[in-house]
Design an enzyme around this catalytic site. Structure first.
Site, PDB file in Angstrom:
ATOM      1  N   SER A 165      -9.642   1.377   2.692  1.00 52.43           N
ATOM      2  CA  SER A 165      -8.739   2.122   1.857  1.00 52.43           C
ATOM      3  C   SER A 165      -7.650   1.290   1.190  1.00 52.43           C
ATOM      4  O   SER A 165      -7.052   1.745   0.214  1.00 52.43           O
ATOM      5  CB  SER A 165      -8.086   3.235   2.674  1.00 52.43           C
ATOM      6  OG  SER A 165      -7.275   2.695   3.699  1.00 52.43           O
ATOM      7  N   LYS A 215       0.850  -1.199   0.000  1.00 53.69           N
ATOM      8  CA  LYS A 215       0.000   0.000   0.000  1.00 53.69           C
ATOM      9  C   LYS A 215       0.882   1.245   0.000  1.00 53.69           C
ATOM     10  O   LYS A 215       1.932   1.272   0.666  1.00 53.69           O
ATOM     11  CB  LYS A 215      -0.881  -0.047   1.250  1.00 53.69           C
ATOM     12  CG  LYS A 215      -1.967   1.007   1.323  1.00 53.69           C
ATOM     13  CD  LYS A 215      -2.809   0.793   2.597  1.00 53.69           C
ATOM     14  CE  LYS A 215      -3.938   1.781   2.693  1.00 53.69           C
ATOM     15  NZ  LYS A 215      -4.759   1.586   3.916  1.00 53.69           N
ATOM     16  N   SER A 241     -10.048  -0.878   6.893  1.00 47.00           N
ATOM     17  CA  SER A 241      -9.297  -0.688   5.647  1.00 47.00           C
ATOM     18  C   SER A 241      -8.515  -1.896   5.154  1.00 47.00           C
ATOM     19  O   SER A 241      -8.054  -1.902   4.015  1.00 47.00           O
ATOM     20  CB  SER A 241      -8.357   0.503   5.764  1.00 47.00           C
ATOM     21  OG  SER A 241      -9.082   1.691   5.574  1.00 47.00           O
TER      22      SER A 241
END
Lengths: 102, 473
Positions: B145, B70, B169
């Site tokens: 996310s 990420k 997330s």
């Protein structure tokens, strides 16, 4: 709580977030919606309940006051991402009022 | 089968038996990225030297496997933007503890994945670089996310991935993409070098194809870090071994099925079926009724947790994002996207003079009620089950004009997140018409990730919903 565009403007100054008039109006509506959800908390009884700011239960985490050279940046590394530098320094906007006599 | 479709466990097995090579693995993985990234928008950057790096670490436990990371983990070799134009092109001068540990174990960061900007959202639609699309059905969102990382796994564009969770997330995009996502106990995995969102909540963790894959990577990244004062000095177990642990006699509580938003939904029915399955495997299952106040043998409604999370997280966001002034790095504050502006400002308001007691302190007190509720429940139960998300992935565009999109999609995860508890998402249903998945959330007591791993692995073995669950090589 109901937010007006003026309330939003005040918060935008506190948070240093520049906004357009359109954004100010949209945010006022959005904040009013969000605060409606937040205001549900007022119905929850919390007499004598301690607030929780961290969940680990760790207390007083210290380290030796020694310089860790493995985590030091050189001046070049520290400045590498700055948009403007001058003689090895970061350049910042003037924050003191220019009209005041020394 | 192409080598990029292998689970982490099978990749390591075949690499060690020399039945596949790093050339095969990197060739297949990068071919998939080249083919899919232009439409799915999973990676923001990729490392062209990855295969070379893999060769230099092939004798380490992870043998050079390709890892999607990420874009909020600071990495020295690839830009770190947190999907925000404020950090466009930012090259971090230091490396996060998690990626440092990943390298030390022989994992290679092949690219940085798209996310909601600053991790603010549950769709990836708030990314300044465009939304990621769900690989199972590109008309739908991947969740967020950590949507890029979950999509990378679903699309076989990496062998395993790293994400981070503040509230949902890791687990919610894993649910929407049909993969496994593990959110550790807060403090189990270091936050050092992960761009901060909500500092009392942020928990980095693995996203993988199977429970065993996630457990294996978790083993390598967990543990105390002197650079993160909130990381726990507790010792780290061999999490992977928990995969084979029996769940006979395990006490399981089923939660939230009686919430008005869930009653009779496919997500709720999937959990009811799972409960029956666990019972047939020898677990003791009990339904826990919902309550609007702290009462024994009930679970507090998630409705107040949405409000607590909103206040706590936005408050911490306003403080953490105050550092972005464009002086030392990045651009000035005019470059923040709409969602970041919204969160920074609402947090600034709830922390401001005259309002902080009414909102922030009150939220922290209600947070204590949730913690007490879970402490009581975990004296009776080993794990708690609920749907991960109230439903399937939503169509592209669903988050627009909803200032509370993330909070509502993550309503079943916020109670446990504000309490700092660990949880894992496992695929719990597959809709063959839409190719979309439902996910089940398994929550364990503090530091008892092994218990939830054991239950998740048992569920995966006994059900057909994980597409890699029964992969044999």
């Amino acid at each position: 709580m109901h937010f007006t565009p003026d309330d939003v403007k005040k918060v935008s100054e506190l948070a240093s977030i520049p906004l357009t008039q359109q954004e100010t109006e949209t945010l006022a509506t959005g904040f009013t919606q969000t605060m409606k959800v937040v205001d549900t908390l007022s119905s929850v009884g919390v007499a004598n309940v301690e607030p929780t700011s961290q969940v680990t239960g760790l207390e007083n985490v210290f380290r030796e006051d020694e310089i860790d050279t493995t985590r030091m940046f050189s001046q070049t590394e520290a400045l590498a991402n700055a948009k403007t530098t001058h003689n090895g320094y970061f350049v910042v906007s003037r924050v003191l009022d220019q009209t005041i006599d020394p | 089968m192409k080598t990029n479709e292998l689970t982490l466990t099978n990749t390591l097995k075949l690499l060690s038996e020399k039945k596949i090579s790093l050339t095969d693995l990197y060739g297949d993985t990068f071919a998939a990225i080249k083919n899919l990234n232009p439409t799915l928008n999973i990676y923001l950057s990729t490392d062209t030297d990855a295969e070379k790096k893999a060769r230099s670490v092939q004798n380490l436990p992870l043998m050079g496997i390709p890892v999607a990371v990420k874009d909020n983990f600071c990495t020295k070799d690839l830009p770190t933007t947190a999907s925000s134009r404020v950090l466009d092109g930012y090259l971090s001068p230091y490396e996060s503890t998690v990626t440092t540990r990943l390298h030390a174990a022989g994992g290679v960061v092949i690219g940085k994945t798209n996310m909601d900007a600053w991790a603010h959202g549950s769709s990836t639609e708030t990314s300044d670089y465009g939304a990621t699309k769900n690989p199972n059905n590109p008309g739908f969102l991947p969740g967020g996310s950590s949507g890029g990382s979950a999509a990378a796994i679903a699309a076989n564009c990496a062998t395993i991935a790293l994400g981070s969770e503040t509230a949902g997330s890791i687990r919610q995009p894993s649910a929407w993409c049909g993969v496994v996502g593990l959110k550790p106990t807060y403090g189990r995995v270091s936050r050092y070098g992960v761009i901060a969102m909500g500092s009392s909540l942020d928990s980095p963790g693995p996203i993988g194809k199977t429970v065993e894959d996630a457990a294996l990577l978790f083993e390598h990244i967990a543990g105390h870090d002197p650079h993160d004062a909130t990381s726990s000095p507790k010792s780290v177990s061999k999490f992977r071994d928990a995969v084979h642990r029996s769940i006979k006699g395990m006490k399981i509580g089923v939660c939230y099925g009686d919430h008005p938003k869930l009653k009779g939904t496919p997500a709720s029915k999937a959990v009811e079926s799972a409960a029956k399955l666990f019972e047939s495997l020898g677990a003791k299952v009990e339904f826990i009724p919902l309550s609007s106040e702290l009462k024994p043998h009930t679970i507090l409604t998630p409705d107040f947790a949405i409000a607590v999370y909103t206040v706590v997280q936005r408050g911490e966001v306003s403080s953490n994002l105050a550092r972005y002034d464009g002086i030392r790095y990045g651009s000035d504050r005019s470059k923040f996207g709409a969602e970041a502006k919204r969160r920074i400002m609402l947090g600034t308001f709830t922390l401001s003079k005259g309002y902080s007691d009414k909102y922030y302190v009150k939220a922290q007190q209600v947070r204590s009620l949730y913690i007490q509720n879970f402490k009581d429940l975990f004296s009776d139960f080993d794990i708690l089950l609920s749907p991960t998300s109230p439903g399937y992935a939503l169509p592209i565009g669903a988050s627009a004009n909803s200032p509370m999109f993330g909070e509502l999609e993550d309503m079943l995860l916020e109670s446990s997140s504000i309490s700092g508890l660990p949880g894992i998402n496992v695929p719990s249903f597959y809709d063959s018409k839409t190719h979309l998945y439902l996910g089940m959330n398994i929550v364990a007591d503090y530091w008892k990730e092994e218990t939830m791993i054991a239950a998740a692995a048992a569920f995966e073995r006994e059900t057909p919903f994980n597409r890699w669950g029964k992969q044999t090589v």
